[in-house]
Motif scaffolding. Sequence first.
Motif, PDB file in Angstrom:
ATOM      1  N   GLN A  78       0.823  -1.205   0.000  1.00 46.30           N
ATOM      2  CA  GLN A  78       0.000   0.000   0.000  1.00 46.30           C
ATOM      3  C   GLN A  78       0.857   1.255   0.000  1.00 46.30           C
ATOM      4  O   GLN A  78       0.553   2.236  -0.697  1.00 46.30           O
ATOM      5  CB  GLN A  78      -0.928  -0.006   1.218  1.00 46.30           C
ATOM      6  CG  GLN A  78      -2.023  -1.057   1.152  1.00 46.30           C
ATOM      7  CD  GLN A  78      -2.897  -1.051   2.381  1.00 46.30           C
ATOM      8  OE1 GLN A  78      -2.601  -0.330   3.343  1.00 46.30           O
ATOM      9  NE2 GLN A  78      -3.958  -1.849   2.367  1.00 46.30           N
ATOM     10  N   ARG A  79       1.949   1.231   0.796  1.00 44.73           N
ATOM     11  CA  ARG A  79       2.839   2.396   0.818  1.00 44.73           C
ATOM     12  C   ARG A  79       3.485   2.629  -0.541  1.00 44.73           C
ATOM     13  O   ARG A  79       3.575   3.772  -1.014  1.00 44.73           O
ATOM     14  CB  ARG A  79       3.919   2.193   1.889  1.00 44.73           C
ATOM     15  CG  ARG A  79       4.793   3.412   2.119  1.00 44.73           C
ATOM     16  CD  ARG A  79       5.890   3.102   3.113  1.00 44.73           C
ATOM     17  NE  ARG A  79       6.778   2.070   2.600  1.00 44.73           N
ATOM     18  CZ  ARG A  79       7.735   2.271   1.716  1.00 44.73           C
ATOM     19  NH1 ARG A  79       7.943   3.506   1.230  1.00 44.73           N
ATOM     20  NH2 ARG A  79       8.504   1.285   1.300  1.00 44.73           N
ATOM     21  N   LYS A  80       3.914   1.509  -1.197  1.00 44.96           N
ATOM     22  CA  LYS A  80       4.504   1.660  -2.522  1.00 44.96           C
ATOM     23  C   LYS A  80       3.495   2.184  -3.537  1.00 44.96           C
ATOM     24  O   LYS A  80       3.817   3.047  -4.368  1.00 44.96           O
ATOM     25  CB  LYS A  80       5.065   0.315  -2.992  1.00 44.96           C
ATOM     26  CG  LYS A  80       6.292  -0.150  -2.216  1.00 44.96           C
ATOM     27  CD  LYS A  80       6.805  -1.479  -2.743  1.00 44.96           C
ATOM     28  CE  LYS A  80       8.042  -1.944  -1.978  1.00 44.96           C
ATOM     29  NZ  LYS A  80       8.529  -3.248  -2.473  1.00 44.96           N
ATOM     30  N   GLU A  81       2.259   1.660  -3.436  1.00 44.76           N
ATOM     31  CA  GLU A  81       1.224   2.145  -4.362  1.00 44.76           C
ATOM     32  C   GLU A  81       0.936   3.625  -4.132  1.00 44.76           C
ATOM     33  O   GLU A  81       0.785   4.406  -5.087  1.00 44.76           O
ATOM     34  CB  GLU A  81      -0.049   1.321  -4.169  1.00 44.76           C
ATOM     35  CG  GLU A  81       0.077  -0.097  -4.687  1.00 44.76           C
ATOM     36  CD  GLU A  81      -1.190  -0.897  -4.459  1.00 44.76           C
ATOM     37  OE1 GLU A  81      -2.141  -0.301  -3.909  1.00 44.76           O
ATOM     38  OE2 GLU A  81      -1.232  -2.081  -4.832  1.00 44.76           O
ATOM     39  N   GLU A  82       0.853   4.025  -2.852  1.00 42.06           N
ATOM     40  CA  GLU A  82       0.628   5.447  -2.570  1.00 42.06           C
ATOM     41  C   GLU A  82       1.796   6.300  -3.061  1.00 42.06           C
ATOM     42  O   GLU A  82       1.599   7.395  -3.601  1.00 42.06           O
ATOM     43  CB  GLU A  82       0.419   5.631  -1.068  1.00 42.06           C
ATOM     44  CG  GLU A  82      -0.882   5.022  -0.555  1.00 42.06           C
ATOM     45  CD  GLU A  82      -1.019   5.171   0.945  1.00 42.06           C
ATOM     46  OE1 GLU A  82      -0.045   5.707   1.557  1.00 42.06           O
ATOM     47  OE2 GLU A  82      -2.063   4.773   1.492  1.00 42.06           O
ATOM     48  N   GLU A  83       3.041   5.765  -2.893  1.00 44.76           N
ATOM     49  CA  GLU A  83       4.212   6.522  -3.343  1.00 44.76           C
ATOM     50  C   GLU A  83       4.187   6.662  -4.870  1.00 44.76           C
ATOM     51  O   GLU A  83       4.449   7.747  -5.411  1.00 44.76           O
ATOM     52  CB  GLU A  83       5.480   5.797  -2.885  1.00 44.76           C
ATOM     53  CG  GLU A  83       6.760   6.565  -3.184  1.00 44.76           C
ATOM     54  CD  GLU A  83       6.860   7.836  -2.376  1.00 44.76           C
ATOM     55  OE1 GLU A  83       7.558   8.761  -2.830  1.00 44.76           O
ATOM     56  OE2 GLU A  83       6.237   7.908  -1.302  1.00 44.76           O
ATOM     57  N   SER A  84       3.872   5.536  -5.561  1.00 42.99           N
ATOM     58  CA  SER A  84       3.805   5.612  -7.025  1.00 42.99           C
ATOM     59  C   SER A  84       2.687   6.538  -7.486  1.00 42.99           C
ATOM     60  O   SER A  84       2.841   7.289  -8.456  1.00 42.99           O
ATOM     61  CB  SER A  84       3.588   4.211  -7.592  1.00 42.99           C
ATOM     62  OG  SER A  84       2.355   3.667  -7.144  1.00 42.99           O
ATOM     63  N   ARG A  85       1.559   6.513  -6.757  1.00 43.73           N
ATOM     64  CA  ARG A  85       0.466   7.406  -7.125  1.00 43.73           C
ATOM     65  C   ARG A  85       0.878   8.876  -6.929  1.00 43.73           C
ATOM     66  O   ARG A  85       0.562   9.738  -7.766  1.00 43.73           O
ATOM     67  CB  ARG A  85      -0.759   7.084  -6.266  1.00 43.73           C
ATOM     68  CG  ARG A  85      -2.023   7.798  -6.733  1.00 43.73           C
ATOM     69  CD  ARG A  85      -3.203   7.523  -5.829  1.00 43.73           C
ATOM     70  NE  ARG A  85      -3.528   6.112  -5.829  1.00 43.73           N
ATOM     71  CZ  ARG A  85      -3.370   5.292  -4.795  1.00 43.73           C
ATOM     72  NH1 ARG A  85      -2.872   5.769  -3.661  1.00 43.73           N
ATOM     73  NH2 ARG A  85      -3.697   4.021  -4.876  1.00 43.73           N
ATOM     74  N   ARG A  86       1.582   9.120  -5.815  1.00 41.86           N
ATOM     75  CA  ARG A  86       2.048  10.494  -5.599  1.00 41.86           C
ATOM     76  C   ARG A  86       3.035  10.911  -6.688  1.00 41.86           C
ATOM     77  O   ARG A  86       3.020  12.058  -7.171  1.00 41.86           O
ATOM     78  CB  ARG A  86       2.693  10.613  -4.214  1.00 41.86           C
ATOM     79  CG  ARG A  86       1.693  10.637  -3.073  1.00 41.86           C
ATOM     80  CD  ARG A  86       2.343  11.131  -1.800  1.00 41.86           C
ATOM     81  NE  ARG A  86       3.384  10.216  -1.350  1.00 41.86           N
ATOM     82  CZ  ARG A  86       3.169   9.219  -0.508  1.00 41.86           C
ATOM     83  NH1 ARG A  86       1.962   9.000  -0.035  1.00 41.86           N
ATOM     84  NH2 ARG A  86       4.159   8.433  -0.128  1.00 41.86           N
TER      85      ARG A  86
END
Length: 379
Positions: free
Chosen positions: A200-208
Amino acid sequence: MNGLGPQRELEEAAALERRRRRELQRRERIFNPRIRTIGIDKDALDTQVKERKIQEAAEKAQHERFAHDMKKNDKLMCLLEERLKNEIKDMNKALTEFHKNCQKPETRREFDLNDPQALKKDRPARVSDDDPRCTISGMQKFMGEDLNYDQRMKFQKEQLREWSLQQQKDWKNALADQKLADDLYDKFRIELDRKILEEQRKEEESRRVVCAATKTFNRIQAAELDHKNELEKAQKIKDDMDEITCLLQGDFLSENPEQAIGPCSKHPVLVDRWKGMNQEQLMAIRQFQKEQALEKQRAREQERRRDAEWDRQRVQAARVQLLWERHQQRQDLVQRQDLDVRNAELSQEQKAKNIYLKEEEYSNIPTEEFYAQFNTTTR
């Protein structure tokens, strides 16, 4: 009780007669014009109040007499019931003493048939396990009724105790294994949660990162569009200034003397007869102006199309970004639901295992301990 009824009726009749007489007297006073006064008849009201108090006192006394009589009758009934109970108790006691003293079981003719000590007085059915009287048809010896029953039961109890100890040991080992499995499962679940959080953190980072790149791209496009608009505006101003300068410095507005060439020139033109430019020159100028207007219109149309294309690309990029975010949210929701369902299934399995272990624990209790717990519970 019967004497109070007529007396009460006489008292009520006398009170009614007195009330009727006073009412007649009051009516004569009220309707007599010589003694009638304005307002209420206070004497009559006082008389009524006194009569009402006397009547309430009489009724209260009568109720008290009734209550006293009821209490007296209740006490009398209680004494009679107590006396009857004592008589019945004494009668039953005397009957029991009579049966005990005068009708003993030993005095009956059929006592030998109902003697409770007859089996103790009789010869034993068998003396040993090899007694010749214990035939098959005699049914005096069955499986498990040998004379070594006590020793055999003692051995069986010892054997059950050993089995119980072994079962307790196995149960403890099973609990230890279950605890180890639970610890491993907890570690696996914690590791799984950590991986999910990391994803989830990686997905949020990629989304950001994607959002930041999109914002930067949009900002660059906006800056390029502004710069392009400024350049086009400056070019338009320059073209307008060039056109104004050309017009101001042209032969038409500057009244170039070459336009009034005399007869000796190549194009003789008389000044006093000059009517302006010819039709071809006017047509050429108009054609040039039309071409300029068309060129400007084409430039404006091209610019409008280019702006529309930029707007369409921005809208398309924003729509793609929105669809991608919604897809990511749906994937996150599906993953979370799958995780919740998996956790619920694991919880149900854990509860089922605990219930099974408890049932195994209760089913493995030794016989002596079970009877001891049962006797303790019933006591």
